[in-house]
Design a protein around this motif. Structure first.
Motif, short mmCIF file in Angstrom:
data_model
loop_
_atom_site.label_atom_id
_atom_site.label_comp_id
_atom_site.label_asym_id
_atom_site.label_seq_id
_atom_site.Cartn_x
_atom_site.Cartn_y
_atom_site.Cartn_z
N LEU A 179 31.83 38.29 52.28
CA LEU A 179 31.51 39.60 51.72
C LEU A 179 30.48 40.32 52.58
O LEU A 179 30.57 41.52 52.80
N THR A 202 35.47 45.07 48.58
CA THR A 202 35.50 45.65 47.23
C THR A 202 36.86 45.42 46.58
O THR A 202 36.95 45.06 45.41
N GLN A 223 32.04 32.51 50.31
CA GLN A 223 32.45 33.86 49.91
C GLN A 223 31.37 34.88 50.21
O GLN A 223 31.66 36.01 50.61
N LEU A 246 36.56 34.02 44.59
CA LEU A 246 35.53 34.99 44.95
C LEU A 246 34.75 35.37 43.71
O LEU A 246 35.21 36.18 42.91
N GLY A 247 33.60 34.81 43.53
CA GLY A 247 32.81 35.09 42.34
C GLY A 247 33.46 34.43 41.13
O GLY A 247 34.48 33.77 41.25
N TYR A 250 37.34 41.84 45.62
CA TYR A 250 36.49 41.43 44.49
C TYR A 250 36.92 42.12 43.20
O TYR A 250 37.00 41.48 42.15
N GLN A 251 37.23 43.40 43.29
CA GLN A 251 37.51 44.13 42.05
C GLN A 251 38.97 44.08 41.65
O GLN A 251 39.29 44.25 40.47
N ARG A 278 35.14 40.44 35.04
CA ARG A 278 33.99 39.87 35.76
C ARG A 278 32.81 39.66 34.80
O ARG A 278 32.58 40.49 33.91
#
Lengths: 368, 267
Positions: free
Chosen positions: A203, A224, A199, A239-240, A227-228, A284
């Motif tokens: 990114l 973005t 990932q 992702l994260g 992810y967001q 997150r």
């Protein structure tokens, strides 16, 4: 090397199955000229098969591939004019660096003198001018991948395909190659599709990220956005890291609402559809602020906050990872930045704390 | 525990290896020494020293004709085995079709079946087709038993080769044919060379197939040797054998040189 003509690429309802096993299912995707797109997903998600179908190394079971609005689905691989990088570099071991790079030019019938000039140009582009007479085995992994890059670029391909191109390099080199490759791609304006399961790599390098799962597209968007605003549980956790909460919608005020989650607290959310009665919310870890409980009774009625017990503290240099146990027994994770003036951690396992975050950090997963 | 051999165990293995080498080489050395024996009978240890048997053999029309026939036959057999074996190996490794693994073992069957039976079967088959040319029959028969060696060695080099190399060549604009000549063949050259060597040697000293398919006009070396052996067993037979052994050694050295050099460049 001259600015290359960037191609746009369009995949239309691509399918690929091997006997009864579905590798890729109903993939449609438009790739802007000059952009870099990353196909991201766990192994077996069909990302490599997609890439190989674009290259022409795999024939789709159904669907069409267009490059510059030309249908290339049935065009054999050697006539597609595509540069490709392989994870293991795939340099011809019996040829020198210069011969490797000249191979594609030779196949195109480029004359010796012209080819020589272009090989030199390509070698300079990847800063390996001195190595033209070496054999691939005499080069390091990073150098080999540069040669492979020069070999792919010298034919002035319509587009570049990267199959986990940096997977075999160690971390430091991989990161510097990511930046370098990205800068070169931008400078040449070359349409590029890369496959990765990393990932961070996606990114760092991509304009657009295509998250794949089980042969299907899960979400397509900028870094973005992905992810967001992850579209699904899968994207949010792939992702994260994400803390996921599910619950019933209690009170509504237009698109905004209060979601009562199973862990026994409320989340203020917006962007809900009208029919929705339940919602899954992702938060997150870096959005969560961990604070000491202080004196007095905990105020659990405040939305977007919960009383928790520190379960584990993992020191990661510039951040701490806090694993927090909630009253219901489930666990959430919070990242807290370490400022240099402070100590390693202000909390120890067993401490009672309040975890709270801003309502804007609550993201409702549209696909549950 | 390290992978290296050490201590008593190592010495036992060295001795076994040495014994095996002696076991393999000693008979050849006996034959070679008898070939220079200055007597009319084959005796060991040899008596005196003479090269007269070589002089006799090298003037023997029958032997020289046989030597030439065998050389041409072995060379043509090798070429034929390559023409059939390399594409077959390619299909067996790179293709995907029903019964692939079954075919892979079937293709090796001539190595398993008794050559004597194969030879007889071929004789019946070829004569039923009315093929009366002994040279052609010998060529066909030899290819049947040698092609599997080529298939086998080429299959294993193809399996070792990185298939991405072929794919890289294809994306760079090479057709399948060009990819084979420019990328695949240089990579599998050691396997092709080893297969050729096997094919050549197996053809050169084949007796059980040739026995059925040869005639009095066209007899390869092993048949002539056998006939000579039955008629008069004087040191000319060991002399012929020695010539063949030396030719084989020279052949192997040349091949090793060619392939060995190439490999040194590649790796």
């Amino acid at each position: 090397m001259a600015q290359m003509k960037s191609a746009n690429v369009r995949l239309e309802k691509l399918n690929k199955h091997y006997h009864r096993v579905v590798a890729v299912e109903d993939v449609s995707l438009a790739i802007e000229p000059g952009s870099m797109v990353a196909l991201l997903g766990p192994s077996g998600c069909g990302k490599t098969t997609c890439l190989r179908m674009i290259a022409g190394l795999v024939q789709p079971s159904s669907g069409e591939i267009f490059i510059n609005e030309q249908r290339v689905t049935r065009v054999p691989v050697h006539k597609r004019n595509i540069g490709m990088l392989f994870q293991n570099y795939a340099l011809f071991p019996h040829m020198t660096v210069a011969e490797n790079i000249a191979f594609g030019l030779d196949m195109r019938g480029v004359g010796k003198a012209d080819a020589g000039k272009r090989v030199t140009g390509a070698l300079d582009l990847v800063q390996l001018g001195k190595f033209s007479d070496r054999f691939p085995s005499q080069l390091s992994g990073g150098q080999q991948q540069r040669v492979a890059l020069a070999r792919a670029l010298v034919i002035e391909p319509a587009m570049l395909l990267l199959d986990e191109p940096l997977g075999a390099l160690d971390k430091g080199l991989r990161e510097s190659m990511q930046v370098e490759l990205r800068a070169l791609q931008r400078r040449l304006g070359l349409t590029t599709v890369m496959v990765t399961h990393d990932q961070d790599e996606a990114l760092t390098m991509a304009d657009r990220i295509v998250v794949m799962r089980d042969g299907r597209l899960e979400q397509v968007g900028g870094a973005t956005e992905i992810y967001q605003k992850p579209a699904s549980r899968f994207v949010a956790t792939f992702l994260g890291a994400s803390n996921l909460f599910s619950g019933k919608i209690e009170t509504r005020d237009g698109a905004g609402a209060l979601v009562a989650v199973a862990e026994g607290f409320g989340l203020l959310v917006d962007g809900l559809s009208n029919e929705a009665r339940e919602a899954t919310v992702s938060v997150r870890p870096e959005a969560i602020v961990v604070e000491p409980l202080g004196n007095g009774a905990p105020r659990t009625e405040v939305p977007n906050s919960v009383v928790a017990t520190i379960d584990q503290v993992v020191y990661r240099g510039f951040i701490n990872h806090y694993y927090l146990k909630l009253p219901g027994g489930s666990e959430i994770i919070a990242y807290q930045q370490n400022r240099t003036s402070e100590g390693a951690s202000s909390f120890a396992p067993g401490d009672k704390v309040i975890a709270r975050w801003d309502a804007s950090s609550n993201h409702v997963l549209p696909n549950g | 525990m390290s992978g290296r051999l050490e201590g008593v165990g190592a010495w036992v293995l060295y001795c076994v290896t040495a014994a095996m080498m002696i076991f393999i080489l000693a008979p050849l050395l006996v034959v070679m020494s008898v070939s220079v024996s200055d007597s009319y009978f084959v005796t060991f240890p040899p008596q005196g020293f003479t090269l007269s048997w070589y002089a006799k053999v090298l003037q023997d029309r029958d032997f020289l004709d046989a030597l030439q026939l065998s050389a041409v036959l072995a060379f043509s057999t090798t070429m034929g085995s390559l023409l059939l074996g390399v594409p077959a190996a390619f299909a067996l490794v790179r293709g995907s079709f029903l019964g692939q693994s079954f075919l892979k073992s079937l293709v090796l069957s001539p190595l398993v079946f008794p050559a004597l039976v194969t030879g007889l079967a071929l004789l019946q088959l070829l004569s039923s087709f009315g093929s009366g040319d002994a040279r052609l029959n010998l060529l066909i028969g030899h290819i049947v038993v040698t092609a599997p060696y080529v298939v086998r060695t080429v299959v294993s080099s193809l399996q070792l080769m990185d298939i991405n190399l072929e794919e890289a060549a294809r994306t760079l604009g090479a057709s399948r044919m060009k990819t084979f000549w420019r990328v695949t063949l240089p990579q599998i050259a050691p396997g092709v060379a080893a297969g050729s060597l096997f094919a050549f040697m197996v053809s050169f000293d084949n007796y059980p197939i040739s026995m059925w398919l040869a005639n009095s006009e066209y007899s390869p070396v092993p048949l002539v040797l056998m006939r000579q052996l039955v008629n008069v067993f004087d040191p000319s037979v060991p002399a012929m054998s020695t010539i063949i052994i030396l030719l084989a050694v020279v052949g192997v050295l040349i091949l090793e040189r060619l392939v060995g050099l190439r490999r040194a460049v590649a790796i």
